[in-house]
Design an enzyme around this catalytic site. Structure first.
Site, PDB file in Angstrom:
ATOM      1  N   ARG A 186      12.984   3.993   2.666  1.00  0.00           N
ATOM      2  CA  ARG A 186      12.093   2.979   3.245  1.00  0.00           C
ATOM      3  C   ARG A 186      12.447   1.613   2.663  1.00  0.00           C
ATOM      4  O   ARG A 186      12.678   1.507   1.454  1.00  0.00           O
ATOM      5  CB  ARG A 186      10.630   3.324   2.927  1.00  0.00           C
ATOM      6  N   HIS A 243       8.195   0.519  -0.226  1.00  0.00           N
ATOM      7  CA  HIS A 243       7.489   1.782  -0.485  1.00  0.00           C
ATOM      8  C   HIS A 243       8.459   2.967  -0.504  1.00  0.00           C
ATOM      9  O   HIS A 243       8.125   4.064  -0.052  1.00  0.00           O
ATOM     10  CB  HIS A 243       6.402   2.043   0.559  1.00  0.00           C
ATOM     11  N   ARG A 274       0.337   9.814   1.406  1.00  0.00           N
ATOM     12  CA  ARG A 274       1.504   9.439   0.589  1.00  0.00           C
ATOM     13  C   ARG A 274       1.165   8.186  -0.213  1.00  0.00           C
ATOM     14  O   ARG A 274       0.781   7.164   0.347  1.00  0.00           O
ATOM     15  CB  ARG A 274       2.730   9.197   1.463  1.00  0.00           C
ATOM     16  N   ASN A 312      -3.336  -0.013   0.874  1.00  0.00           N
ATOM     17  CA  ASN A 312      -2.827  -0.213  -0.484  1.00  0.00           C
ATOM     18  C   ASN A 312      -3.946   0.019  -1.491  1.00  0.00           C
ATOM     19  O   ASN A 312      -5.104   0.183  -1.110  1.00  0.00           O
ATOM     20  CB  ASN A 312      -2.306  -1.650  -0.653  1.00  0.00           C
ATOM     21  N   PHE A 328       6.792 -11.592   6.094  1.00  0.00           N
ATOM     22  CA  PHE A 328       7.032 -10.350   5.351  1.00  0.00           C
ATOM     23  C   PHE A 328       8.489 -10.200   4.888  1.00  0.00           C
ATOM     24  O   PHE A 328       8.741  -9.887   3.725  1.00  0.00           O
ATOM     25  CB  PHE A 328       6.588  -9.138   6.174  1.00  0.00           C
ATOM     26  N   HIS A 364       2.273   4.653  10.665  1.00  0.00           N
ATOM     27  CA  HIS A 364       2.281   3.479  11.548  1.00  0.00           C
ATOM     28  C   HIS A 364       0.832   3.040  11.790  1.00  0.00           C
ATOM     29  O   HIS A 364       0.037   3.827  12.323  1.00  0.00           O
ATOM     30  CB  HIS A 364       2.949   3.881  12.867  1.00  0.00           C
ATOM     31  N   ARG A 399       2.535  -5.898  11.918  1.00  0.00           N
ATOM     32  CA  ARG A 399       2.797  -4.540  11.432  1.00  0.00           C
ATOM     33  C   ARG A 399       2.893  -3.569  12.605  1.00  0.00           C
ATOM     34  O   ARG A 399       3.636  -2.589  12.553  1.00  0.00           O
ATOM     35  CB  ARG A 399       1.670  -4.077  10.493  1.00  0.00           C
ATOM     36  N   TYR A 424       6.452  -0.961  12.122  1.00  0.00           N
ATOM     37  CA  TYR A 424       6.501   0.424  11.620  1.00  0.00           C
ATOM     38  C   TYR A 424       7.283   1.356  12.541  1.00  0.00           C
ATOM     39  O   TYR A 424       8.036   2.213  12.087  1.00  0.00           O
ATOM     40  CB  TYR A 424       5.085   0.955  11.343  1.00  0.00           C
ATOM     41  N   ARG A 439      15.108   4.662  10.231  1.00  0.00           N
ATOM     42  CA  ARG A 439      15.233   5.729   9.228  1.00  0.00           C
ATOM     43  C   ARG A 439      15.734   7.029   9.834  1.00  0.00           C
ATOM     44  O   ARG A 439      16.486   7.766   9.219  1.00  0.00           O
ATOM     45  CB  ARG A 439      13.864   6.000   8.570  1.00  0.00           C
TER      46      ARG A 439
HETATM   47 FE1  HDD Z   1       3.801  -2.045   5.132  1.00  0.00          FE
HETATM   48  C1  HDD Z   1       5.578   0.786   4.619  1.00  0.00           C
HETATM   49  C2  HDD Z   1       1.142  -0.695   3.441  1.00  0.00           C
HETATM   50  C3  HDD Z   1       2.156  -5.049   5.311  1.00  0.00           C
HETATM   51  C4  HDD Z   1       6.210  -3.229   7.127  1.00  0.00           C
HETATM   52  N1  HDD Z   1       3.447  -0.300   4.192  1.00  0.00           N
HETATM   53  C5  HDD Z   1       4.303   0.752   4.094  1.00  0.00           C
HETATM   54  C6  HDD Z   1       3.679   1.820   3.379  1.00  0.00           C
HETATM   55  C7  HDD Z   1       2.439   1.406   3.044  1.00  0.00           C
HETATM   56  C8  HDD Z   1       2.287   0.068   3.563  1.00  0.00           C
HETATM   57  C9  HDD Z   1       1.396   2.184   2.283  1.00  0.00           C
HETATM   58  C10 HDD Z   1       4.339   3.153   3.035  1.00  0.00           C
HETATM   59  C11 HDD Z   1       4.008   4.202   4.047  1.00  0.00           C
HETATM   60  C12 HDD Z   1       4.615   5.513   3.614  1.00  0.00           C
HETATM   61  O1  HDD Z   1       4.158   6.058   2.595  1.00  0.00           O
HETATM   62  O2  HDD Z   1       5.525   5.980   4.284  1.00  0.00           O
HETATM   63  N2  HDD Z   1       2.048  -2.757   4.453  1.00  0.00           N
HETATM   64  C13 HDD Z   1       1.058  -2.020   3.871  1.00  0.00           C
HETATM   65  C14 HDD Z   1      -0.136  -2.822   3.772  1.00  0.00           C
HETATM   66  C15 HDD Z   1       0.154  -4.045   4.286  1.00  0.00           C
HETATM   67  C16 HDD Z   1       1.526  -4.002   4.723  1.00  0.00           C
HETATM   68  C17 HDD Z   1      -1.461  -2.334   3.213  1.00  0.00           C
HETATM   69  C18 HDD Z   1      -0.726  -5.240   4.436  1.00  0.00           C
HETATM   70  C19 HDD Z   1      -1.990  -5.185   4.604  1.00  0.00           C
HETATM   71  N3  HDD Z   1       4.148  -3.821   6.019  1.00  0.00           N
HETATM   72  C20 HDD Z   1       3.327  -4.924   6.010  1.00  0.00           C
HETATM   73  C21 HDD Z   1       3.876  -5.938   6.883  1.00  0.00           C
HETATM   74  C22 HDD Z   1       5.020  -5.417   7.418  1.00  0.00           C
HETATM   75  C23 HDD Z   1       5.177  -4.103   6.853  1.00  0.00           C
HETATM   76  C24 HDD Z   1       3.252  -7.293   7.142  1.00  0.00           C
HETATM   77  C25 HDD Z   1       5.976  -6.021   8.397  1.00  0.00           C
HETATM   78  C26 HDD Z   1       5.665  -6.856   9.317  1.00  0.00           C
HETATM   79  N4  HDD Z   1       5.618  -1.382   5.687  1.00  0.00           N
HETATM   80  C27 HDD Z   1       6.417  -2.016   6.570  1.00  0.00           C
HETATM   81  C28 HDD Z   1       7.627  -1.206   6.959  1.00  0.00           C
HETATM   82  C29 HDD Z   1       7.414   0.100   6.147  1.00  0.00           C
HETATM   83  C30 HDD Z   1       6.136  -0.171   5.400  1.00  0.00           C
HETATM   84  C31 HDD Z   1       8.916  -1.905   6.795  1.00  0.00           C
HETATM   85  C32 HDD Z   1       8.559   0.569   5.279  1.00  0.00           C
HETATM   86  C33 HDD Z   1       8.676   2.048   5.501  1.00  0.00           C
HETATM   87  C34 HDD Z   1       7.756   2.338   6.574  1.00  0.00           C
HETATM   88  O3  HDD Z   1       7.170   1.187   7.017  1.00  0.00           O
HETATM   89  O4  HDD Z   1       7.536   3.427   7.054  1.00  0.00           O
HETATM   90  O5  HDD Z   1       7.651  -0.987   8.305  1.00  0.00           O
END
Ligand code: HDD
Length: 710
Positions: A79, A82, A119, A155, A168, A346, A365, A369, A376
Site C-alpha cells: 500500500r 498504511h 485492519r 484513524n 494528499f 474503500h 478519497r 481507494y 495493487r
Molecule cells: Fe487513506 C489507505 C485512512 C485520507 C488514500 N487510508 C488507508 C488506510 C486507512 C486510511 C486506515 C489503510 C486501509 C487498509 O488497512 O488497507 N485515509 C484514511 C483516513 C483519511 C485518509 C482516516 C482521512 C480522513 N487516504 C486519504 C486521502 C487519500 C487517501 C485524502 C487520497 C486522496 N488511503 C489512500 C490510499 C490507500 C489508503 C492511497 C493506500 C492503500 C489503500 O488505500 O488501500 O488509497
C-alpha cells in the site's frame, strides 16, 4: 447442494457468516501428497532435473520452473500508505435498534452479530517497518452486512492533516523517506516533512495529536478510533442527519513513552502486531464500543467551525457521544497474505442508511481507494478475493479482466435486456436498492477553499490547554525530537513563529528553547477559554483494572516462593500476565525447594516489553540480582518509563541497590504515589497495594525519574 461460494440471503447473516464464506477457500495439507499447481503428485522436490548429477539443469524440469516462477511473483505492491498492518476477524452488535437514525441493517437488530474484519496500520513505514513509531494509526473496519460491505476507513485520531484530497500526494511525499536518500524510515522527523508542515497551517490540529501520546499507542486494544469525516445517516423515511463515528476501547486508552517506543522498535518491531495476535489467541478479545455524534441537518451551521472540515472535531460538550454498540475481535486470520494483505478497503463501500457529505477530503478519497486497489491487484476483480467478497449476493454485468473467478452463466451480459428476463434487475429502495441522499447543491464552479475552513488554530489551542501537565511536557519533548532532526534552521524557525506561536505562546517558547531557536515575541491571537477534555489520553485511560497488563517477575535461584505465589495469584485473578524473567531459560529452585519455569531470559526479552515489575524476596536470589547489570537495568528503565514496580522482603534491597530516587523502604506495604510499592517485613496488604499501582498504568509524577541512568 448449494455452492457455498455463492452465498444467498437464505444462508443467514450471523456472526459466522463470513467464516462459512471463507471455508471453501481454506486449504490444509495434513496427510496430503505434494503436488504441482495442476494437481500432479511430485516425488522429489530437493534437486532439479539435470543431465548427470554434476551436469546442466534441463529446461524440461516443469516442477523447477513452476516453483521458481510462482516464487518470483509472490509479492503485490505494498500500500502506498498504511503498508504495515495487522488484522483480525470479529463481529459487531448494536445495543438497541437505531431505526430512528438509519435504515442500515447493521444497526437494526441487537440480536444480530455482523461479521467484521479490521485492519490496524501505521501510515508512513514500509511493510517491514517497526510498529512503535510516532505516527497516526489506521483503523479500517469492513462490516460484511446483509446489504453488502460497509467499510469504515478511519484513524486513531479524529482529525486529518489536510482539508482537501488534492493535497494528499504532497503530504505523503513530504512525510515518506526523502526521495534521494530514502531516509528516514517510518518517521516524520526530517526536513521535507517539517518544511511542508511549516507552510501548511491547516495541519496544526493533527500535528498536535501526532506529537501527543496518541502517536504512541500501547496496544491496538487500547486505542480510540474515529471515522474522521462527517458522514450522513439516513433513516427509512429518508430523513438525514450528520454523524461522526467513534470507537472506544473497553480497556481504555493508553500510550507508550517515546524512549520506550524507540527501544521496542529494536527489541520487538512486531510489538503491536504480536500483542493483537496474542490477545486473540489467549481469549483476551479486544473490544470497542461504537459511539455516534449526531447533528440535525438544520444545525449544520450551528458551530464555530465547518462540519465538512476534516481538521475539526465536534467537542463532546457540544454534541455528546452516544454509545450504540460493541465490536469484538475474536479470530486471527489464517493467512496473512490472503487476508491482511489482500483486504481492500474503500470509504465508498457504503450501504443504504449511510451516505457521504461534501467534505472535500472524503470526496477525493472516494476516487483514490478503488484506483489504488486496481494498482495493487492489477485487476478490477479484487472484490472477488475471498476476504473482500461480500456475504451478500453479487450479480451484475461487470465481467472478465485479470484473474476473473466468477463463471457467469448464460448469454446475457448487458442491461437492459429481455433475453435474461431483465435480470439482474435493479432493486427499488424498498428492496434495498441504494438511493443517494438527494442533497440540494448549487454553486459556482471554483477552485477555492471555503472561508469557513480557515480557522486553523482555535482547536489546536484548545487541544493544548486540555492536556494534563505531563502530556504537555511530553508533547514539547516530541517537538524537540522531531524538529531537532530538521537541519534547515529556517524551517525550525517557521515552525516556532508561524505555527506553534499561533497555537500558544508558552508552547512556542518551550519548543524554541529545545531546538536552538530564538523565542518568538508574544502572540495571543487564538487564545480561548474553551476546553475539550476528551482529547487527553490520560483522561481517556482506564484505571480500575489490571487486565492484560504484562508484569515481569525478576527471579534467581533461592527466591521466596510464598511471596512469588501471593503476587502471581493476585495478577492471575486480575487477568494480568505474569512472566518469570531470569538470567537463563530453564528451571529455578526456591529457598524452600519449589521449582518454577523461567519464561524469558534477559536476552530474549527487555524491560520495555512490560507494563510493571515485581521482585520477590529470597536472600540468595536478590543477592544474585543485585550483582546482575541486566536486572538493575530492568528496574532503572522501568522506573524511568514511569512503570509500577513492586518488591517484597529482600526484593526491596534490589531497588535500594538500584538507587531509585526518593525510595521509601518501610516495613509494611508502602504505596507511594509514584507507583513503587514495597513491603520489607509486613507483607499483608502488599498484593492489593501493588495491584492498585498496576491499575494506574504509569506514574508520571516521578519527578526525578530523569536522574536514573537508563
Ligand atoms: Fe487513506 C489507505 C485512512 C485520507 C488514500 N487510508 C488507508 C488506510 C486507512 C486510511 C486506515 C489503510 C486501509 C487498509 O488497512 O488497507 N485515509 C484514511 C483516513 C483519511 C485518509 C482516516 C482521512 C480522513 N487516504 C486519504 C486521502 C487519500 C487517501 C485524502 C487520497 C486522496 N488511503 C489512500 C490510499 C490507500 C489508503 C492511497 C493506500 C492503500 C489503500 O488505500 O488501500 O488509497
Amino acid at each position: 447442494m448449494s455452492d457455498p461460494k455463492r452465498l444467498t440471503d437464505d444462508q443467514g447473516h450471523d456472526e459466522a457468516a463470513k467464516d462459512r464464506h471463507l471455508e471453501p477457500y481454506r486449504e490444509d495439507a495434513d496427510g496430503e501428497y505434494l503436488t504441482t499447481n495442476t494437481g500432479l503428485r511430485v516425488n522429489h522436490t530437493d534437486d532439479s532435473l539435470k543431465a548427470g548429477t554434476r551436469g546442466p539443469t534441463l529446461l524440461e524440469d516443469f516442477h523447477l520452473r513452476e516453483k521458481m516462477t510462482h516464487f518470483d511473483h509472490e509479492r503485490v505492491p505494498e500500500r502506498v500508505v498504511h503498508a504495515r498492518g495487522s488484522a483480525a476477524h470479529g463481529f459487531f452488535q448494536v445495543y438497541e435498534p437505531l431505526t430512528d437514525l438509519t435504515k442500515a441493517k447493521v444497526f437494526q437488530d441487537p440480536s444480530q452479530k455482523t461479521p467484521v474484519f479490521v485492519r490496524f496500520s501505521t501510515v508512513v513505514g514500509f511493510r517491514g517497518s517497526a510498529d512503535t513509531v510516532r505516527d497516526v494509526r489506521g483503523w479500517a473496519t469492513k462490516f460484511y452486512t446483509e446489504d453488502g460491505n460497509w467499510d469504515l476507513v478511519g484513524n486513531n485520531m479524529p482529525v486529518f492533516f489536510i482539508q482537501d484530497a488534492i493535497k494528499f500526494p504532497d503530504l505523503v511525499h513530504a512525510i515518506k523517506p526523502e526521495p534521494d536518500s530514502q531516509t528516514p524510515q517510518a518517521s516524520a522527523a526530517h526536513d521535507n516533512f517539517w518544511d511542508f508542515i511549516s507552510l501548511m497551517p491547516e495541519s496544526a490540529h493533527t500535528i498536535m495529536w501526532v506529537l501527543s501520546d496518541r502517536g504512541l499507542p500501547r496496544s491496538y486494544a487500547m486505542m480510540e478510533g474515529f471515522g474522521v469525516h462527517t458522514f450522513r445517516l439516513v433513516n427509512a423515511e429518508g430523513k438525514a442527519r450528520f454523524v461522526k463515528f467513534h470507537w472506544r476501547p473497553v480497556l481504555g486508552t493508553h500510550s507508550l513513552v517515546w524512549d520506550e517506543t524507540q527501544k521496542i522498535a529494536g527489541k520487538n518491531p512486531d510489538f503491536n502486531r504480536q500483542d493483537l495476535w496474542d490477545r486473540i489467541e489467549d481469549g483476551d478479545y479486544p473490544e470497542y464500543e461504537l459511539g455516534l455524534q449526531v447533528v440535525e441537518e438544520e444545525d449544520e451551521h450551528a458551530f464555530d467551525f465547518d462540519l465538512l472540515d476534516p481538521t475539526k472535531i465536534i467537542p463532546e460538550s457540544e454534541v455528546p457521544v452516544r454509545i450504540v454498540g460493541k465490536m469484538t475481535l475474536n479470530r486471527n486470520p489464517d493467512n496473512f497474505f490472503a487476508e491482511t494483505e489482500q483486504v481492500a478497503f474503500h470509504p465508498g463501500h457504503v450501504v443504504p442508511g449511510i451516505d457521504f457529505t461534501n467534505d472535500p477530503l472524503l470526496q477525493g478519497r472516494l476516487f483514490s481507494y478503488i484506483d489504488t486497489q486496481i494498482n495493487r491487484f492489477s485487476s478490477a476483480n479484487f472484490n472477488e478475493l475471498p476476504i473482500n467478497r461480500p456475504v451478500a449476493a453479487v450479480h451484475n454485468n461487470q465481467r472478465d479482466g485479470f484473474m476473473r473467478q466468477t463463471i457467469n452463466r448464460g448469454p446475457v451480459n448487458y442491461s437492459p435486456n429481455s433475453r435474461g428476463g431483465g435480470c439482474p434487475m435493479t432493486a427499488p429502495e424498498s428492496e434495498g436498492g441504494y438511493v443517494h441522499y438527494a442533497e440540494r447543491v448549487e454553486g459556482h464552479k471554483v477552485r477555492e477553499r471555503s472561508d469557513s475552513f480557515k480557522d486553523f488554530f482555535s482547536q489546536p489551542t484548545m487541544f493544548w490547554h486540555s492536556l494534563t501537565e505531563g502530556e504537555q511536557d511530553r508533547l514539547v519533548s516530541a517537538a524537540h525530537f522531531e524538529l531537532g532532526k530538521v537541519t534547515i534552521m529556517e524551517v525550525r524557525e517557521r515552525m516556532v513563529t508561524d505555527f506553534f506561536n499561533h497555537i500558544n505562546h508558552d508552547l512556542a517558547v518551550r519548543v524554541a528553547k529545545g531546538i536552538g531557536v530564538e523565542p518568538p515575541t508574544a502572540f495571543a491571537g487564538t487564545e480561548t477559554d474553551k476546553r475539550i477534555p476528551e482529547v487527553s489520553t490520560i483522561k481517556r485511560g482506564r484505571y480500575d483494572t489490571i487486565q492484560t497488563r504484562k508484569v515481569a517477575i525478576l527471579l534467581a535461584e533461592g527466591f521466596d516462593h510464598e511471596q512469588l505465589m501471593a503476587v502471581k495469584e493476585m495478577l492471575m485473578d486480575g487477568g494480568a500476565m505474569p512472566t518469570v524473567v531470569a538470567e537463563t531459560l530453564g528451571m529455578l529452585t526456591s529457598a524452600s525447594g519449589e521449582t518454577v519455569e523461567v519464561d524469558e531470559s534477559y536476552l530474549t526479552t527487555a524491560s520495555v516489553l512490560f507494563d510493571a515489575f515485581f521482585v520477590p524476596g529470597g536472600a540468595e536470589s536478590v543477592e544474585a540480582l543485585k550483582a546482575h547489570g541486566d536486572a538493575l537495568h530492568f528496574v532503572h528503565e522501568g522506573y524511568r518509563h514511569a512503570k509500577p514496580i513492586g518488591a517484597t522482603g529482600e526484593g526491596v534491597e534490589l531497588l535500594s541497590a538500584a538507587r531509585l530516587p526518593d525510595l521509601d523502604v518501610s516495613d509494611g506495604p508502602t504505596t507511594s504515589d509514584r507507583g513503587v510499592v514495597t513491603a520489607h517485613d509486613d507483607l499483608d496488604g502488599f498484593p492489593g497495594a501493588f495491584r492498585e499501582a498496576i491499575a494506574q498504568y504509569r506514574h508520571f509524577d516521578r519527578n526525578k525519574k530523569d536522574q536514573v541512568p537508563a
